[in-house]
Design a protein around this motif. Structure first.
Motif, PDB file in Angstrom:
ATOM      1  N   ALA A   1       0.826  -1.217   0.000  1.00 20.76           N
ATOM      2  CA  ALA A   1       0.000   0.000   0.000  1.00 20.76           C
ATOM      3  C   ALA A   1       0.858   1.266   0.000  1.00 20.76           C
ATOM      4  CB  ALA A   1      -0.931  -0.002   1.214  1.00 20.76           C
ATOM      5  N   GLY A   2       2.107   1.133  -0.409  1.00 14.16           N
ATOM      6  CA  GLY A   2       2.977   2.294  -0.523  1.00 14.16           C
ATOM      7  C   GLY A   2       3.577   2.741   0.805  1.00 14.16           C
ATOM      8  N   LEU A   3       4.308   3.834   0.755  1.00 13.63           N
ATOM      9  CA  LEU A   3       4.840   4.482   1.947  1.00 13.63           C
ATOM     10  C   LEU A   3       3.784   5.443   2.480  1.00 13.63           C
ATOM     11  CD1 LEU A   3       8.363   5.188   0.435  1.00 13.63           C
ATOM     12  CD2 LEU A   3       7.882   3.550   2.263  1.00 13.63           C
ATOM     13  N   LYS A   4       3.881   5.778   3.756  1.00 11.07           N
ATOM     14  CA  LYS A   4       2.828   6.605   4.359  1.00 11.07           C
ATOM     15  C   LYS A   4       2.895   8.052   3.905  1.00 11.07           C
ATOM     16  CE  LYS A   4       2.174   3.811   8.531  1.00 11.07           C
ATOM     17  NZ  LYS A   4       2.264   3.773  10.013  1.00 11.07           N
ATOM     18  N   THR A   5       4.093   8.603   3.860  1.00  9.24           N
ATOM     19  CA  THR A   5       4.215  10.044   3.616  1.00  9.24           C
ATOM     20  C   THR A   5       5.333  10.363   2.626  1.00  9.24           C
ATOM     21  OG1 THR A   5       5.838  10.419   5.369  1.00  9.24           O
ATOM     22  CG2 THR A   5       3.497  10.483   6.004  1.00  9.24           C
ATOM     23  N   MET A   6       5.300  11.594   2.117  1.00  7.32           N
ATOM     24  CA  MET A   6       6.373  12.068   1.261  1.00  7.32           C
ATOM     25  C   MET A   6       7.695  12.093   2.017  1.00  7.32           C
ATOM     26  SD  MET A   6       6.803  13.021  -1.906  1.00  7.32           S
ATOM     27  CE  MET A   6       8.538  12.908  -2.355  1.00  7.32           C
ATOM     28  N   LYS A   7       7.645  12.363   3.298  1.00  9.17           N
ATOM     29  CA  LYS A   7       8.853  12.336   4.132  1.00  9.17           C
ATOM     30  C   LYS A   7       9.472  10.936   4.119  1.00  9.17           C
ATOM     31  CE  LYS A   7      11.691  13.399   7.614  1.00  9.17           C
ATOM     32  NZ  LYS A   7      12.207  12.082   8.012  1.00  9.17           N
ATOM     33  N   ASN A   8       8.624   9.882   4.163  1.00  8.17           N
ATOM     34  CA  ASN A   8       9.144   8.521   4.088  1.00  8.17           C
ATOM     35  C   ASN A   8       9.823   8.272   2.748  1.00  8.17           C
ATOM     36  OD1 ASN A   8       6.212   7.243   5.800  1.00  8.17           O
ATOM     37  ND2 ASN A   8       8.175   7.863   6.673  1.00  8.17           N
ATOM     38  N   MET A   9       9.234   8.809   1.688  1.00  8.17           N
ATOM     39  CA  MET A   9       9.849   8.653   0.364  1.00  8.17           C
ATOM     40  C   MET A   9      11.178   9.408   0.294  1.00  8.17           C
ATOM     41  SD  MET A   9       8.240   9.414  -3.420  1.00  8.17           S
ATOM     42  CE  MET A   9       8.684   8.336  -4.783  1.00  8.17           C
ATOM     43  N   ASP A  10      11.210  10.611   0.873  1.00  5.61           N
ATOM     44  CA  ASP A  10      12.463  11.369   0.949  1.00  5.61           C
ATOM     45  C   ASP A  10      13.554  10.530   1.612  1.00  5.61           C
ATOM     46  OD1 ASP A  10      11.299  13.607  -0.181  1.00  5.61           O
ATOM     47  OD2 ASP A  10      10.975  14.629   1.723  1.00  5.61           O
ATOM     48  N   ASP A  11      13.213   9.917   2.742  1.00  3.04           N
ATOM     49  CA  ASP A  11      14.197   9.133   3.486  1.00  3.04           C
ATOM     50  C   ASP A  11      14.659   7.919   2.690  1.00  3.04           C
ATOM     51  OD1 ASP A  11      14.291  10.794   5.705  1.00  3.04           O
ATOM     52  OD2 ASP A  11      12.692   9.741   6.760  1.00  3.04           O
ATOM     53  N   TYR A  12      13.701   7.220   2.068  1.00  6.52           N
ATOM     54  CA  TYR A  12      14.064   6.058   1.261  1.00  6.52           C
ATOM     55  C   TYR A  12      15.012   6.468   0.134  1.00  6.52           C
ATOM     56  CZ  TYR A  12      13.846   2.301  -2.123  1.00  6.52           C
ATOM     57  OH  TYR A  12      14.193   1.320  -3.021  1.00  6.52           O
ATOM     58  N   CYS A  13      14.672   7.551  -0.559  1.00  4.50           N
ATOM     59  CA  CYS A  13      15.516   8.020  -1.660  1.00  4.50           C
ATOM     60  C   CYS A  13      16.899   8.431  -1.160  1.00  4.50           C
ATOM     61  CB  CYS A  13      14.848   9.190  -2.393  1.00  4.50           C
ATOM     62  SG  CYS A  13      13.415   8.715  -3.385  1.00  4.50           S
ATOM     63  N   TYR A  14      16.963   8.938   0.058  1.00  4.32           N
ATOM     64  CA  TYR A  14      18.263   9.290   0.624  1.00  4.32           C
ATOM     65  C   TYR A  14      19.131   8.046   0.809  1.00  4.32           C
ATOM     66  CZ  TYR A  14      21.906  10.758   3.822  1.00  4.32           C
ATOM     67  OH  TYR A  14      23.129  10.993   4.401  1.00  4.32           O
ATOM     68  N   TYR A  15      18.536   6.981   1.344  1.00  2.69           N
ATOM     69  CA  TYR A  15      19.306   5.771   1.625  1.00  2.69           C
ATOM     70  C   TYR A  15      19.784   5.072   0.356  1.00  2.69           C
ATOM     71  CZ  TYR A  15      17.870   6.152   6.499  1.00  2.69           C
ATOM     72  OH  TYR A  15      17.681   6.590   7.779  1.00  2.69           O
ATOM     73  N   VAL A  16      19.043   5.191  -0.734  1.00  5.47           N
ATOM     74  CA  VAL A  16      19.442   4.475  -1.951  1.00  5.47           C
ATOM     75  C   VAL A  16      20.141   5.365  -2.974  1.00  5.47           C
ATOM     76  CG1 VAL A  16      17.650   2.730  -1.693  1.00  5.47           C
ATOM     77  CG2 VAL A  16      17.166   4.754  -3.055  1.00  5.47           C
ATOM     78  N   ALA A  17      19.997   6.695  -2.867  1.00  5.80           N
ATOM     79  CA  ALA A  17      20.582   7.567  -3.891  1.00  5.80           C
ATOM     80  C   ALA A  17      21.160   8.860  -3.329  1.00  5.80           C
ATOM     81  CB  ALA A  17      19.539   7.904  -4.953  1.00  5.80           C
TER      82      ALA A  17
END
Length: 363
Positions: free
Chosen positions: A155-171
């Protein structure tokens, strides 16, 4: 292919190669894009950046391996962090991990894992500041990614902040590492160190968001979604309902919003590139080729919001060639780069988007 075997598929045949040749062959096997862009860098930067990409790819391979449980992935990631830092234990690590890889992992990555001792030896032939930059990136990535791999992402990530964090860890952390390597290479670049480090996270996020948007439907087939629900709350679409057959205007409106956010990050990637000295055309082209291909991919997604598989929005070889030619012709001129970016990315902008640094605390 009539029994033809690429050299990358046979680790034994690679052992006689020089360090430079080995890294070039490994890069060609695991990423044609980076095999194309990294050689544009100055000779003094190539060994470290090529090695950095291979280290990151090893972490990716561990995280993507379907035969490993989340606890196994965490244990291998923790061990790899120490190996990169110290240079010790690489052979035992490779001997344990290699037999566990499944057939779903491509042959080139099987070879990369078996050649970890050689890759680590190259790491520790670099300068101390370079090793430190690489080790910091690997640690950030290897500690952050397993957290997300263990989540239920249907069901995706909860928030845009979660996406920001994920993108930080991988890129984003890779962007930081590259900025550190560039600053170590050139005092002229180091004069902009703090701004480059901040913008580098945004640069990495723009590239990663583009990949996520391109691969939405491939991920959906695996029951995975990396999109943030709060963006789709604004359009009234529940990501838990996303399937490979979804055809919903509310979803497409949320997708447009994310395209605008990714465009904003790529605008920062342009600013980052323009801060680099104009005579450093190799480094500028390294950045511009990735930036240009991302912009063209976003443009194609925006033009085909009803796409349902990644191949439909994959840019053509001619588009890649055009990106390379345009970058080479305009690399020295910030004015031309701005003009080219604005023309190419027209229609992608979200007026109210603005990048601000975020703390990366996980999901």
């Amino acid at each position: 292919m009539n029994g033809f075997q690429s050299p990358i598929d046979n680790p034994e045949s690679l052992k006689q190669l020089s360090d430079h040749e080995l890294q070039a062959v490994l890069l060609e096997g695991v990423s044609r894009t980076f095999a194309l862009t990294i050689p544009q860098l100055p000779e003094a930067l190539y060994p470290a950046v090529a090695n950095a990409y291979l280290l990151c790819r090893i972490v990716d391979t561990i995280e993507d391996e379907v035969s490993l449980s989340p606890p196994q992935k965490k244990r291998f990631c923790d061990s790899f962090i120490e190996i990169v830092k110290t240079g010790r234990g690489a052979e035992a690590f490779a001997d344990e991990l290699a037999p566990l890889l499944s057939a779903q992992t491509i042959p080139a990555e099987h070879s990369l894992i078996r050649l970890i001792p050689r890759v680590i030896a190259i790491t520790h032939s670099l300068s101390a500041p370079q090793i430190e930059a690489l080790a910091c990136c690997v640690e950030t990535m290897a500690r952050g990614m397993p957290v997300y791999q263990a989540l239920d992402l249907h069901a995706g990530l909860k928030t845009m902040k979660n996406m920001d964090d994920y993108c930080y860890y991988v890129a984003g952390c890779v962007g930081e590492m590259l900025a550190k390597l560039f600053c170590h290479y050139s005092p002229e670049i180091a004069a902009h160190r703090e701004e480059l480090l901040k913008l580098s996270v945004s640069f990495g996020q723009g590239l990663q968001m583009t990949n996520i948007l391109k691969d939405i439907w491939d991920d959906a087939k695996r029951g995975v979604c990396w999109l943030p629900q709060d963006i789709f709350d604004e359009t009234g679409f529940n990501l838990a309902d996303l399937t490979p057959t979804t055809n919903d205007e509310r979803f497409r409106r949320g997708l447009e919003r994310l395209i605008g956010i990714a465009h904003g990050h790529l605008q920062n990637a342009l600013t980052y590139t323009q801060l680099l000295p104009s005579h450093e055309t190799g480094i500028r082209n390294f950045c511009l080729w990735a930036l240009g291909m991302a912009v063209l991919t976003l443009k194609k997604i925006k033009q085909h919001l009803d796409f349902n598989e990644s191949n439909q929005v994959k840019i053509s070889r001619n588009s890649v060639k055009a990106t390379i030619i345009a970058s080479k012709l305009s690399a020295r001129s910030n004015w031309l780069l701005s003009l080219l970016f604005n023309l190419t990315s027209s229609g992608l902008k979200t007026p109210d988007w603005q990048y601000s640094p975020v703390s990366h605390t996980g999901p």
